[in-house]
Design an enzyme around this catalytic site. Sequence first.
Site, PDB file in Angstrom:
ATOM      1  CB  ALA A  92       2.615   3.263  -2.848  1.00 50.33           C
ATOM      2  CE  LYS A  93      -0.950  -2.319  -7.211  1.00 55.85           C
ATOM      3  NZ  LYS A  93      -2.373  -1.357  -7.197  1.00 55.85           N
ATOM      4  NE  ARG A  94       6.308   3.425  -3.329  1.00 55.21           N
ATOM      5  CZ  ARG A  94       6.094   4.530  -4.085  1.00 55.21           C
ATOM      6  NH1 ARG A  94       4.418   4.167  -4.807  1.00 55.21           N
ATOM      7  NH2 ARG A  94       5.842   5.777  -4.528  1.00 55.21           N
TER       8      ARG A  94
END
Length: 272
Positions: A92-94
């Site tokens: 999700a590369k949050r």
Amino acid sequence: MDKKTLFGNIQKKESFLCIGLDTDLGKIPQHLLKEEDPVFAFNKEIIDKTADFAVAYKPNIAFYEALGPKGWESLQKTLDYIPKDIFTIADAKRGDIGNTSKLYAKAFFEQMEFDSITVAPYMGKDSVSPFLEFEDKWVILLALTSNEGSKDFQVLETEGGKPLFQQVLEKSQQWGTDNNLMYVVGATRGEKIAEVRSNAPEHFFLVPGVGAQGGSLEEVAKYGMNKSCGLLVNSSRGIIYASDGKDFGDQARLEAKKLQKEMAKYLERYCR
Ligand SMILES: O=C(O)c1cc(=O)[nH]c(=O)n1[C@@H]1O[C@H](COP(=O)(O)O)[C@@H](O)[C@H]1O
């Protein structure tokens, strides 16, 4: 899942393969489009045919978010379907200010019970720490990525002549341990992987970029492996789109098996 269990699964399956579920309605076999949930139908077949060769699955959240509420439903069904002994990664590369990161963590660790999530380090400690507060869950922090743009910032020299990715590695090791923090290191980085390994000797690396992006599995193993393997090597398109016909599951199985066989060889050779 803890590090010991993950390594145990790697030894049992003689594999450190992560399969990326980057499921795209424009690429899956056309006959599936008449199913009620084509994305889940596709993922289910891929999981059925590859689970004995994979130690992790990594759905890339963008492919599900892009479909709206139905995409989130397909994602949840997929997550529920993955066998419980296989490590799951929400790609999700949050990462955001602390109180927002905490809610991202709740979304992926409590609502959706993923084992891990990919996180961007750019906003620093208070953006990453909330993810590290969940027991038995992992942060996979972007360190040296596989794409062309990784050269824009990640390799720039900082104080003392150290590249930025090295600062990320050094600083973030004060935030988490090798039991809840991994790093993303692109397979396309060749010998640079050895440099990353020397900065993080004990941590697991998630290594995307073999297959469609052309990274070498042998180089990754040679430069990146440690005594508990320390690697989850991802391939998405190279496996899941091996065929666009009715045999897509069987062809995916063949590709996964090919990688597993090669991995077994490298485990024997470099994992010590
Ligand atoms: O975090 C990632 O997984 C990731 C980091 C990176 O540096 N490079 C990279 O390709 N990825 C992801 O890994 C997958 C690679 O897919 P394939 O190139 O099709 O194997 C995609 O889901 C990418 O978003």
